[in-house]
Enzyme design. Structure first.
Site, PDB file in Angstrom:
ATOM      1  N   ASP A  15      -7.036  -3.632  -5.735  1.00  0.00           N
ATOM      2  CA  ASP A  15      -6.644  -2.354  -5.123  1.00  0.00           C
ATOM      3  C   ASP A  15      -5.195  -1.970  -5.450  1.00  0.00           C
ATOM      4  O   ASP A  15      -4.828  -0.801  -5.466  1.00  0.00           O
ATOM      5  CB  ASP A  15      -6.775  -2.415  -3.593  1.00  0.00           C
ATOM      6  CG  ASP A  15      -7.960  -3.211  -3.082  1.00  0.00           C
ATOM      7  OD1 ASP A  15      -8.390  -4.147  -3.774  1.00  0.00           O
ATOM      8  OD2 ASP A  15      -8.435  -2.924  -1.990  1.00  0.00           O
ATOM      9  N   ASP A  39       0.796  -1.230   0.000  1.00  0.00           N
ATOM     10  CA  ASP A  39       0.000   0.000   0.000  1.00  0.00           C
ATOM     11  C   ASP A  39       0.828   1.278   0.000  1.00  0.00           C
ATOM     12  O   ASP A  39       0.299   2.353   0.284  1.00  0.00           O
ATOM     13  CB  ASP A  39      -0.933  -0.003   1.222  1.00  0.00           C
ATOM     14  CG  ASP A  39      -2.098  -0.959   1.021  1.00  0.00           C
ATOM     15  OD1 ASP A  39      -2.664  -0.975  -0.085  1.00  0.00           O
ATOM     16  OD2 ASP A  39      -2.435  -1.691   1.958  1.00  0.00           O
TER      17      ASP A  39
HETATM   18  N1  GLY Z   1      -7.516  -1.202  -0.148  1.00  0.00           N
HETATM   19  C1  GLY Z   1      -8.385  -1.673   0.851  1.00  0.00           C
HETATM   20  C2  GLY Z   1      -9.789  -1.287   0.647  1.00  0.00           C
HETATM   21  O1  GLY Z   1     -10.157  -0.688  -0.354  1.00  0.00           O
HETATM   22  O2  GLY Z   1     -10.581  -1.572   1.533  1.00  0.00           O
END
Ligand code: GLY
Length: 403
Positions: free
Chosen positions: A180, A122
């Site tokens: 994501d 992330d």
């Molecule tokens: N990237 C984690 C979410 O969108 O919950």
């Protein structure tokens, strides 16, 4: 002339009151969206200054539970740590209020150590939404080094056999990649542009190509999690984690994919990515369960629709992505993307979704869904919903300023 306008104004008002005005004309008397946006941004500035007063030292805002009035924060290592500073910088760009910048500088010191975090995919969210924006506004050697280190840390998670960046180190997966993850690639493009080292660019493109191949279904929706075997790169399984079912379309996942491929096109100019982004946009915009106000339910396929929760965060991400996509397409498609984004912004700016000053824990938007199957963050504010909503409004203003 003034008298004529006044007379027309009165008759419109009378027609509206009597319900005699066709819906199309009624829409015309809504306040201009730029006026709505200015008012929303001014409210957002005040709300975020209040949010700052609620925040204990050394942590980041995460969410707020309206029923129990619980304000939840996170450490810098949590995936959302870049959104609060990112929102502060966007609001600072808008309002030029030095208090917003001072708060952002305070937060930078808390999260800068994450540049060396190799335990998460992330880092794009965490470091590019924060330091990427700080460096865009006031470039410095220090910011550049932090961003480069972050890109290097992210690159350690790339496996050349599978051709993807690993998302999670937890769970029963072998080499899980979630949709994501498309959002973290922009940091890698920045790193190649800054350093001249093309390895970051190649990782981003390889990851994005394999994601098109393995994450997308024939109807242009996306699986949430694809698990790889890195001994030979084959796909072990395709599952969900935050969606309704393995084969359903989790709303935020569709939004992350759309935004991710718009960025891919911006950074490479490869028409494959533009075509892919357009297909995802069509899936979202034409989905039969997309409500009139364009704020999707948390999963497009949950059988509980309409008796289930919305996800304002998915709507905000989608609106922001569409407002960039509109710049890359023909005027007819562009108008449809802008029109959809306008509806989203109008809905999010209404009292249904925008919280009153000092309510909602100091967050701007209500009604997002973080992880419904995990019974976590359901019908709450979320930092990233606020971030992409602010971004969408600023993108809209910039788009209209050009015309
Ligand atoms: N990237 C984690 C979410 O969108 O919950």
């Amino acid at each position: 002339m003034w008298q004529i306008q006044k007379t027309i104004g009165c008759s419109l008002l009378l027609a509206l009151l009597s319900g005699a005005l066709p819906a199309q004309q009624a829409q015309k008397v809504q306040p201009d969206l730029l006026t709505v946006i200015d008012s929303a941004l001014q409210k957002a500035v005040l709300q975020y200054k209040y949010l700052g007063t609620q925040l204990p030292a050394d942590v980041l805002p995460k969410t707020y539970y309206p029923l129990t009035k619980k304000f939840e924060t996170s450490k810098s290592s949590w995936w959302t740590s870049g959104f609060y500073p990112g929102s502060l910088l966007y609001l600072y760009e808008y309002a030029k209020d030095p208090a917003l910048l001072a708060e952002e500088k305070r937060i930078e010191k808390i999260i800068e150590k994450e540049q060396f975090n190799k335990g998460t995919h992330d880092l794009g969210f965490m470091m590019f939404c924060s330091f990427g924006a700080a460096n865009r506004l006031a470039p410095s050697k220090e910011y550049e080094q932090i961003l480069l280190n972050s890109a290097k840390s992210l690159s350690t998670r790339f496996n050349p056999t599978a051709g993807v960046i690993k998302s999670w180190d937890h769970g029963d997966w072998k080499y899980p990649v979630i949709i994501d993850n498309m959002m973290n690639l922009e940091l890698l493009f920045w790193a190649t542009q800054f350093s001249g080292d093309s390895s970051f660019y190649k990782i981003a493109v390889t990851h994005a190509n394999n994601t098109i191949k393995n994450h997308y279904r024939p109807n242009n929706s996306s699986w949430h999690v694809v698990d790889y075997d890195i001994s030979d790169g084959h796909v072990i399984s395709k599952k969900t984690h935050q969606g309704y079912a393995d084969n359903s379309a989790w709303a935020r996942g569709q939004a992350w994919g759309l935004y991710g491929y718009v960025v891919m096109y911006r950074c490479t100019k490869d028409p494959t990515y533009l075509a892919h982004a357009k297909k995802i946009a069509a899936f979202i915009m034409q989905h039969p369960t997309t409500p009139e106000d364009k704020i999707p339910f948390w999963d497009y396929d949950t059988p509980e629709i309409p008796a289930t929760y919305r996800d304002a965060s998915a709507a905000a991400i989608t609106a922001s992505a569409l407002l960039e996509l509109t710049k890359y397409v023909d005027p007819t498609s562009g108008n449809s993307y802008t029109g959809f984004a306008e509806k989203v912004i109008r809905s999010l700016s209404s009292p249904t979704y925008t919280a009153l000053y000092r309510q909602n824990g100091g967050f701007i938007l209500k009604h997002s869904t973080g992880h419904l199957p995990g019974n976590s963050e359901v019908d709450v504010p979320l930092t990233y919903a606020d971030y992409y909503y602010i971004e969408a409004m600023l993108r809209y203003k910039a788009l209209k300023a050009k015309k």
